[in-house]
Design a protein around this motif. Structure first.
Motif, short mmCIF file in Angstrom:
data_model
loop_
_atom_site.label_atom_id
_atom_site.label_comp_id
_atom_site.label_asym_id
_atom_site.label_seq_id
_atom_site.Cartn_x
_atom_site.Cartn_y
_atom_site.Cartn_z
N LEU A 298 7.18 -7.68 11.96
CA LEU A 298 6.08 -7.40 10.92
C LEU A 298 5.14 -6.21 11.51
O LEU A 298 5.06 -6.26 12.90
CB LEU A 298 5.10 -8.69 10.74
N SER A 299 4.64 -5.49 10.79
CA SER A 299 3.69 -4.47 11.29
C SER A 299 2.64 -4.39 10.07
O SER A 299 2.77 -4.83 8.94
CB SER A 299 4.30 -3.25 11.60
N LEU A 300 1.77 -3.41 10.45
CA LEU A 300 0.40 -3.29 9.41
C LEU A 300 1.13 -2.15 8.61
O LEU A 300 1.22 -1.30 8.83
CB LEU A 300 -0.67 -2.78 10.18
N GLY A 301 0.82 -2.33 7.14
CA GLY A 301 1.03 -1.46 6.34
C GLY A 301 -0.11 -0.20 6.19
O GLY A 301 0.16 0.72 5.99
N HIS A 302 -1.38 -0.79 6.37
CA HIS A 302 -2.35 0.34 6.55
C HIS A 302 -3.20 -0.08 7.66
O HIS A 302 -3.36 -1.29 8.10
CB HIS A 302 -3.18 0.19 5.24
#
Length: 467
Positions: A298-302
């Motif tokens: 998982l990662s940050l979209g923004h």
């Protein structure tokens, strides 16, 4: 207190409240800040092109799966592919999500051509069949309850589809992992067969088509490929990758174990909240349905840093502490009660609505302004009473969003090494959009590994007067 400390404290309060307004504006606009992953999913024509198949989307909570369905319905309507001759069926697992989806459909003008379906009110009949607390660390009554309700709902899906003679150009199965996790092969087979039948009949014009029904392997994609499917409608299966990876039966259809897209960018969570439930998401799981390389981290979209996650020390009864936090948020910080959801890690008599309301009532003379705890999620969402806040079982609010989520965890409730406990904590943590508040003692705070991602609640909950 020094001027610097006073400024820092007040500034942190301002940030958390102003960010809440910002996030609400994003929520209202519905389509703000889409990632490239989401845009790729929306523009995919895998269902329509010749030799195509169903579009299967995997993603953890907060990656925007349900948002994509709403956007696709809007897109179909604007491009003339959703009308009286080309209708859509939306199926989901929990009634609360259906109510939210239905409201959004009305707002966007597509409700006329889209029927939304869930398991009706069967959950309310099964909710109290199994006690809410664990008797020991090896006993998981809430998990058995979840499996039971999964079985009931997926059975209801199959019954509805079998008795329905309508044809659908487009079908969207949100929370499709529920079909697999019901652990009942006949229900899974019946549901998939009926989904394909309705979709086929809404797209194929050939009389007595040899490919009108599924084979025993339930391979929907293989059946679609035997048609010239370039003008076929959308057939989407949205799957929570965390839920599916907990345990997925070996007899699950190959389509549901072969994602077309894997969403990995968190959309609606602040970075702090994301950091919390990432801990519960990343961990060993049995029998993953797809190769680990297909499920990226998982990662940050923004780059929305957002406010910190708050921690309230549990130094007295949990119901009193919940009441204190609710009063502080609503009476002095301007948070609306119906933006709040209290989700106890394990429910008990101390986290019942009656117990919490009793403590809140001790501080109010005029009941007109008193926040009131309610437990029925469907009624809460439908009536939207200004002073009501929700106290709910974790899985009953799965898929829903709340501005503020309060998560009480008592001393022996959580085991970081227990996969089911991590999964449940992940579901609760990922329900909020602006503020996550843990209520637990310092030992549990360390055990949950939130010491570095949470700060002590900076507001005043030491109430010294009662009505």
């Amino acid at each position: 207190m020094s001027c610097h400390l006073t400024y820092t404290l007040n500034f942190s309060r301002f940030i958390i409240l102003s960010c809440g307004v910002f996030m609400n504006e994003i929520k209202e606009s519905l389509l703000a800040l889409l990632t490239q992953q989401q845009l790729d999913t929306l523009s995919s024509d895998v269902c329509r092109r010749e030799g195509g198949g169903p579009l299967v989307v995997y993603g953890a909570a907060g990656t925007g799966k349900t948002l994509l369905v709403l956007k696709k319905l809007d897109q179909l309507h604007r491009t003339g592919r959703l009308d009286d001759q080309n209708r859509a069926l939306y199926c989901c697992f929990w009634p609360g999500i259906r109510m939210v989806i239905k409201e959004c459909q009305y707002q966007r003008g597509v409700a006329k051509w889209c029927i939304s379906r869930d398991g009706e009110n069967l959950l309310s009949r099964t909710f109290y069949l199994i006690p809410g607390r664990k008797s020991n660390r090896n006993s998981k009554p809430w998990a058995y309850l979840a499996m039971w309700t999964l079985l009931v709902f997926t059975c209801r899906w199959a019954i509805f589809l079998r008795g329905n003679t309508k044809k659908y150009k487009h079908i969207f199965m949100d929370e499709a992992e529920a079909v697999c996790l019901s652990f009942h092969k006949s229900i899974l087979s019946e549901t998939m067969t009926q989904v394909y039948r309705h979709y086929h009949d809404g797209n194929c014009d050939v009389e007595d088509c040899q490919n009108a029904s599924l084979d025993a392997d339930l391979h929907v994609g293989d059946k679609i490929k035997r048609h010239c499917s370039k003008d076929w409608g959308e057939l989407w299966f949205m799957i929570d990758s965390n839920q599916a990876m907990i345990l997925i039966p070996t007899y699950s259809p190959v389509d549901l174990r072969s994602p077309t897209f894997c969403l990995s960018q968190i959309m609606r969570s602040t970075k702090s909240i994301f950091d919390v439930f990432k801990t519960f998401y990343n961990g060993p799981v049995p029998r993953p349905p797809v190769a680990p390389s297909r499920l990226p981290n998982l990662s940050l979209g923004h780059a929305i840093q957002g406010p910190p996650v708050y921690w309230v020390s549990l130094t007295k009864d949990v119901d009193e502490t919940i009441a204190d936090v609710i009063i502080d948020l609503c009476a002095t910080k301007g948070v609306k009660p119906n933006d709040i959801c209290v989700i106890p890690f394990l429910q008990s008599e101390k986290t019942s609505t009656s117990s919490i309301n009793r403590h809140i009532g001790e501080y109010f003379v005029e009941k007109t302004f008193q926040p009131t705890a309610v437990s029925d999620a469907e009624t809460f969402l439908m009536q939207k009473q200004l002073n009501d806040f929700l106290v709910s079982w974790a899985l009953k609010v799965k898929g829903l969003e709340f501005t503020v989520v309060i998560m009480p965890v008592e001393d022996e409730d959580f085991d970081i090494y227990d996969m089911e406990d991590r999964r449940k904590a992940y579901v609760i943590s990922s329900r909020c959009t602006c503020m996550l508040i843990f209520i637990c003692n310092d030992e549990v705070r360390s055990r949950m590994r939130i010491k570095d991602t949470s700060v002590e609640y900076p507001f005043n909950i030491k109430l010294d007067c009662k009505g």
